[in-house]
Design an enzyme around this catalytic site. Sequence first.
Site, PDB file in Angstrom:
ATOM      1  N   GLU A  56       0.868  -1.182   0.000  1.00  0.00           N
ATOM      2  CA  GLU A  56       0.000   0.000   0.000  1.00  0.00           C
ATOM      3  C   GLU A  56       0.903   1.229   0.000  1.00  0.00           C
ATOM      4  O   GLU A  56       1.635   1.480   0.954  1.00  0.00           O
ATOM      5  CB  GLU A  56      -0.914   0.009   1.243  1.00  0.00           C
ATOM      6  CG  GLU A  56      -1.793   1.252   1.307  1.00  0.00           C
ATOM      7  CD  GLU A  56      -2.550   1.396   2.635  1.00  0.00           C
ATOM      8  OE1 GLU A  56      -2.883   0.369   3.264  1.00  0.00           O
ATOM      9  OE2 GLU A  56      -2.792   2.543   3.043  1.00  0.00           O
ATOM     10  N   ARG A  60       0.535  10.277   1.071  1.00  0.00           N
ATOM     11  CA  ARG A  60       0.890  11.268   2.097  1.00  0.00           C
ATOM     12  C   ARG A  60       2.146  12.043   1.746  1.00  0.00           C
ATOM     13  O   ARG A  60       2.516  12.974   2.443  1.00  0.00           O
ATOM     14  CB  ARG A  60       1.118  10.564   3.435  1.00  0.00           C
ATOM     15  CG  ARG A  60      -0.165  10.091   4.039  1.00  0.00           C
ATOM     16  CD  ARG A  60       0.108   9.279   5.294  1.00  0.00           C
ATOM     17  NE  ARG A  60      -0.783   8.150   5.327  1.00  0.00           N
ATOM     18  CZ  ARG A  60      -0.764   7.214   6.256  1.00  0.00           C
ATOM     19  NH1 ARG A  60       0.120   7.259   7.220  1.00  0.00           N
ATOM     20  NH2 ARG A  60      -1.627   6.218   6.209  1.00  0.00           N
ATOM     21  N   THR A  84      -4.369   6.178   1.705  1.00  0.00           N
ATOM     22  CA  THR A  84      -4.685   7.574   2.035  1.00  0.00           C
ATOM     23  C   THR A  84      -5.409   8.257   0.872  1.00  0.00           C
ATOM     24  O   THR A  84      -5.156   9.415   0.544  1.00  0.00           O
ATOM     25  CB  THR A  84      -3.432   8.374   2.483  1.00  0.00           C
ATOM     26  OG1 THR A  84      -2.593   7.530   3.276  1.00  0.00           O
ATOM     27  CG2 THR A  84      -3.831   9.567   3.337  1.00  0.00           C
ATOM     28  N   LYS A 144     -10.898  -1.732   6.109  1.00  0.00           N
ATOM     29  CA  LYS A 144      -9.680  -1.559   6.904  1.00  0.00           C
ATOM     30  C   LYS A 144     -10.128  -1.046   8.273  1.00  0.00           C
ATOM     31  O   LYS A 144     -10.863  -0.053   8.344  1.00  0.00           O
ATOM     32  CB  LYS A 144      -8.793  -0.524   6.214  1.00  0.00           C
ATOM     33  CG  LYS A 144      -7.696   0.084   7.067  1.00  0.00           C
ATOM     34  CD  LYS A 144      -6.825   1.016   6.237  1.00  0.00           C
ATOM     35  CE  LYS A 144      -5.844   1.773   7.114  1.00  0.00           C
ATOM     36  NZ  LYS A 144      -4.722   2.342   6.350  1.00  0.00           N
TER      37      LYS A 144
HETATM   38  C1  3PG Z   1      -1.783   3.590   8.307  1.00  0.00           C
HETATM   39  O1  3PG Z   1      -1.987   4.664   7.866  1.00  0.00           O
HETATM   40  O2  3PG Z   1      -2.404   2.610   7.936  1.00  0.00           O
HETATM   41  C2  3PG Z   1      -0.827   3.562   9.414  1.00  0.00           C
HETATM   42  O3  3PG Z   1       0.095   4.592   9.321  1.00  0.00           O
HETATM   43  C3  3PG Z   1      -0.123   2.300   9.614  1.00  0.00           C
HETATM   44  O4  3PG Z   1      -0.144   2.148  10.942  1.00  0.00           O
HETATM   45  P1  3PG Z   1       1.187   1.972  11.783  1.00  0.00           P
HETATM   46  O5  3PG Z   1       2.110   3.069  11.312  1.00  0.00           O
HETATM   47  O6  3PG Z   1       0.755   2.096  13.210  1.00  0.00           O
HETATM   48  O7  3PG Z   1       1.721   0.613  11.444  1.00  0.00           O
END
Ligand code: 3PG
Length: 220
Positions: A56, A60, A84, A144
């Site tokens: 993924e 960002r 995102t 998700k």
């Molecule tokens: C996301 O946006 O899915 C998160 O940044 C991933 O989560 P984590 O950084 O806590 O693993």
Amino acid sequence: MTDAISRTVPRMAEKIASIDALCARARIMPVITIAREEDILPLADALDAGGLQVLEITLRSPHGLSAIRRLRQERPHLCVGAGTVLDRQMLAAVEEAGAQFVVSPGSTDELLRAALESPLPLLPGVASASEIMLGYALGYRRFKLFPAEVCGGVAALKAFAGPFGDVRFCPTGGVGPANLQHYMALTNVMCVGGSWMLGNTQGWDAVRQASAEALALLDR
Ligand code: 3PG
């Protein structure tokens, strides 16, 4: 004929099947924000070498779209999704860049409806029963759970299994080596997402090793 008319939009059942297939392949989905353009290929190669091939790539950073484009061209064996994705415009942009699936941190009516018209499967973010119901009413059955640890983690997923028996989740946010086995043991979890394996992107072998170790935990 415009692109909107000529492109094929699969039915929701087919999109759910695609999400199931890619999550089964992934088991762990790295959530990647590309800080420097030169990191794109070595980072993807390190994850791939560690066994993680479903990625993924978030929007960002300014490199998100170009990373998706580049990986689709130069690493066609990987499965590359966009993360995102917040609105209809971003959805159109990642479609154009060649993303194979789309992930959002939350659910808006606008995005959920726009994705119904998209050829790409969307994994919408949810953090509550009400948000699941928003997507559910439009046919979505795969979500998700974000931010997973903050919004109830394993206990929340167990509770959601009651009212939403045909729904499955990719919990993300606070997931890591200490808890990923607990998540993957749940019948309504299809894979987990996270960024813990990316660590310090100066050390590609550390990324490979963290990825391989995380997958090994699932085979215990
Ligand atoms: C996301 O946006 O899915 C998160 O940044 C991933 O989560 P984590 O950084 O806590 O693993």
